[in-house]
Write an enzyme that holds these catalytic residues in place. Structure first.
Site, mmCIF file in Angstrom:
data_model
loop_
_atom_site.group_PDB
_atom_site.id
_atom_site.type_symbol
_atom_site.label_atom_id
_atom_site.label_comp_id
_atom_site.label_asym_id
_atom_site.label_seq_id
_atom_site.Cartn_x
_atom_site.Cartn_y
_atom_site.Cartn_z
ATOM 1 N N LYS A 161 18.964 7.437 22.005
ATOM 2 C CA LYS A 161 18.665 7.182 23.419
ATOM 3 C C LYS A 161 17.851 5.896 23.474
ATOM 4 O O LYS A 161 16.656 5.894 23.205
ATOM 5 C CB LYS A 161 17.861 8.367 23.993
ATOM 6 C CG LYS A 161 18.048 8.653 25.449
ATOM 7 C CD LYS A 161 17.513 7.617 26.395
ATOM 8 C CE LYS A 161 16.045 7.393 26.349
ATOM 9 N NZ LYS A 161 15.672 6.065 26.897
ATOM 10 N N GLY A 210 7.743 3.719 20.759
ATOM 11 C CA GLY A 210 7.462 3.294 22.129
ATOM 12 C C GLY A 210 5.977 3.401 22.401
ATOM 13 O O GLY A 210 5.158 3.322 21.477
ATOM 14 N N SER A 211 5.625 3.610 23.652
ATOM 15 C CA SER A 211 4.211 3.623 24.031
ATOM 16 C C SER A 211 3.538 4.916 23.566
ATOM 17 O O SER A 211 4.195 5.944 23.343
ATOM 18 C CB SER A 211 4.089 3.494 25.545
ATOM 19 O OG SER A 211 4.725 4.588 26.164
ATOM 20 N N VAL A 214 3.956 8.141 25.973
ATOM 21 C CA VAL A 214 5.254 8.820 25.864
ATOM 22 C C VAL A 214 5.404 9.438 24.475
ATOM 23 O O VAL A 214 5.859 10.577 24.329
ATOM 24 C CB VAL A 214 6.418 7.849 26.176
ATOM 25 C CG1 VAL A 214 7.755 8.534 25.944
ATOM 26 C CG2 VAL A 214 6.326 7.342 27.609
ATOM 27 N N GLY A 215 4.978 8.713 23.448
ATOM 28 C CA GLY A 215 5.110 9.210 22.076
ATOM 29 C C GLY A 215 4.382 10.524 21.865
ATOM 30 O O GLY A 215 4.877 11.419 21.176
ATOM 31 N N GLU A 232 6.174 6.301 16.376
ATOM 32 C CA GLU A 232 5.508 5.007 16.162
ATOM 33 C C GLU A 232 5.153 4.467 17.532
ATOM 34 O O GLU A 232 6.033 4.302 18.383
ATOM 35 C CB GLU A 232 6.428 4.045 15.412
ATOM 36 C CG GLU A 232 6.573 4.361 13.940
ATOM 37 C CD GLU A 232 5.258 4.440 13.212
ATOM 38 O OE1 GLU A 232 4.292 3.762 13.608
ATOM 39 O OE2 GLU A 232 5.165 5.240 12.267
ATOM 40 N N CYS A 266 4.618 -4.436 18.818
ATOM 41 C CA CYS A 266 3.519 -3.504 18.520
ATOM 42 C C CYS A 266 2.567 -4.111 17.509
ATOM 43 O O CYS A 266 1.406 -3.733 17.436
ATOM 44 C CB CYS A 266 4.077 -2.189 18.001
ATOM 45 S SG CYS A 266 5.117 -2.396 16.550
ATOM 46 N N GLU A 358 -3.588 -1.411 25.017
ATOM 47 C CA GLU A 358 -2.551 -2.371 24.642
ATOM 48 C C GLU A 358 -2.052 -3.074 25.904
ATOM 49 O O GLU A 358 -1.700 -2.414 26.881
ATOM 50 C CB GLU A 358 -1.393 -1.610 23.986
ATOM 51 C CG GLU A 358 -0.267 -2.495 23.521
ATOM 52 C CD GLU A 358 0.919 -1.680 23.013
ATOM 53 O OE1 GLU A 358 1.336 -0.725 23.703
ATOM 54 O OE2 GLU A 358 1.430 -1.988 21.930
#
Ligand code: NAD
Length: 460
Positions: A161, A210-211, A214-215, A232, A266, A358
């Protein structure tokens, strides 16, 4: 480029009037359906044997090399990656598939003596089934590949996805990979949170990049189901510069790590920590290096810093430097694209968001440190711990003084950006969750160990 409601619109960040595609997101049922089809195809893929898997992955590598010019142009257009970096990403993507094409021939276990009596103990690593991969937009070919290639090499089927912003790149990657693989073994499922969430609810292992927000939700969802998960996530990476460093070289490396691809990595540097007497010369050299960075059209071979991914990202970046003491940058160049000038600020007050969140743009704070121990404390003072670059000629500092750094990767006399796909990749604290990616670590994540006890059929 967003997945608003159910419509995915992918735009060129250098020219937002250029729409690459607009597609309907398929919804949660489609995700579950894709996982079911992958689950049906997986045993055949695994039982097809090491040679077939190796040949398939190798032919993906060849096909990526053959399509390199076209894939590079697509990454430039869809995610605004500067030409030179896009070219390097595509070359690395082919290398990743080629590296994992050898993996099916690697040993998958070990033989042990039994603790007592005749017989043998064998361990054997087996695939989980369907690996659900959820990826960001900033490395639209490399990140899906460094997850998919080891998962497939180990005998899993894959449902990917991608980020909505990178839907066209993922679709093109799917065409290439699917041509080399049996039907159903590799599926790309476009979409956003709805489809991602459904994948977390149905796959047999989940790998996310991703962020952090969400992770962590993805990790919670997979853990609640008891399936293996790795995530990650974000970074707030520091570059530490000691007085004995080659200041010009350090400034060049750090400028590249702040401004390359408009800081949308990142591993980008967003805090520059100058130890003692390094402060004044570094301030001057780094300001000059950042002023020299070529900002502009990502399709131009000279461009280092292209546009940000969307208008929201640009607003976030401008908000980050607002009201601070700006040494260089702090402006938004004209253009239809979402550009922001590489920016260095100093005298950042404690508690400012630049020192805790970030920003994901070409902005960094210059911070003074009294000594190495102080620099390490500043580096560790944020919730993230992905990568730290250290610029020094002093081996003692490298071997002893940096022992307390709480980051997953430490790069000496090199930019914080840059990834070697054959070694473990990942960070500490809010930057990573679960086992490492890449290298052999990835093959372990996509498999679990079985222990066989072999005893004689008849006692002698
Ligand atoms: P993002 O978190 O917004 O999205 C990442 C992926 O998650 C996308 O595919 C998105 O559609 C999907 N998603 C969103 N909500 C979801 C949900 N509720 N359930 C399941 N999936 C969901 O990140 P992004 O903007 O695409 O990428 C930028 C971020 O990625 C930055 O924070 C950056 O640091 C991070 N990143 C980390 C690494 C690393 O290896 N540590 C590498 C590249 C990027």
């Amino acid at each position: 480029m967003t997945a608003t409601e159910s419509l995915i619109t992918s735009r060129n960040p250098a020219d937002p009037s250029d729409v690459l595609l607009q597609v309907q997101a398929p919804g949660a049922f489609a995700a579950v359906d894709a996982v079911e089809r992958a689950r049906a195809a997986q045993p055949g893929w695994m039982l097809g044997g090491a040679a077939a898997r190796s040949a398939a992955l190798g032919s993906v590598a060849d096909a990526i090399d053959a399509a390199a010019t076209e894939l590079t142009a697509l990454a430039v257009r869809e995610v605004g990656k500067p030409l030179a970096e896009a070219r390097a990403e595509v070359a690395r993507t082919a290398a990743i598939w080629r590296y994992y094409a050898q993996a099916p021939y690697e040993p998958v276990g070990a033989v042990h003596e039994t603790a007592a009596g005749p017989g043998l103990l064998l361990t054997r690593r087996r695939p989980h089934g369907v690996a659900g991969l959820i990826t960001p937009w900033n490395f639209p070919f490399a990140i899906p590949s460094w997850k998919a290639a080891p998962a497939l090499a180990a005998g899993n089927a894959v449902v990917l996805k991608p980020a909505p912003e990178a839907t066209a790149c993922a679709g093109r990657l799917a065409e290439i990979v699917q041509r080399a693989l049996p039907a159903g073994v590799f599926t790309v499922l476009p979409g956003g949170a709805t489809e991602g969430n459904a994948l977390v609810s149905s796959a047999d292992a989940v790998s996310f990049t991703g962020s952090t927000a969400v992770g962590r939700a993805v990790a919670r969802g997979a853990t609640a189901r008891g399936v293996p998960v790795q995530a990650e996530m974000g970074g707030l990476n520091a570059a530490i510069v000691l007085p004995d460093a080659d200041i010009e070289q350090a400034a060049a490396h750090i400028a590249a790590a702040i401004a390359g691809y408009a800081g949308q990595k990142c591993t980008a540097t967003s805090r520059v920590i100058a130890v003692g007497a390094a402060l004044d010369p570094l301030r001057e050299a780094l300001s000059e290096a950042l002023r020299a960075v070529v900002v502009g059209d990502p399709s131009d071979a000279a461009t280092v810093s292209g546009p940000l991914i969307n208008q929201h990202a640009r607003e976030q970046v401008c908000d980050a430097w607002h009201g601070l003491s700006v040494l260089t940058g702090g402006s938004m160049p004209d253009g239809p694209g979402w550009y922001a000038a590489p920016t260095l600020v100093e005298k950042v007050p404690p508690g400012h968001r630049l020192l805790s969140e970030e920003v994901f743009g070409p902005v960094a704070a210059l911070l003074p440190a009294e000594d190495v121990a102080h620099a390490v404390r500043i580096t560790n003072s944020v919730p993230y711990g992905l990568v730290t670059s250290v610029h020094t000629a002093d081996l003692n500092t490298v071997l002893c003084g940096l022992d307390q750094l709480d980051t997953g990767m430490i790069r000496i006399n090199a930019p914080s950006t840059g990834v070697d796909f054959h070694v473990p990749f990942g960070g500490a604290k809010a930057s990573s969750h679960g086992p490492r990616e890449q290298g052999r670590a990835a093959l372990e994540f996509y498999t679990s160990s079985r222990t066989y006890t072999l005893s004689p059929a008849k006692a002698t």
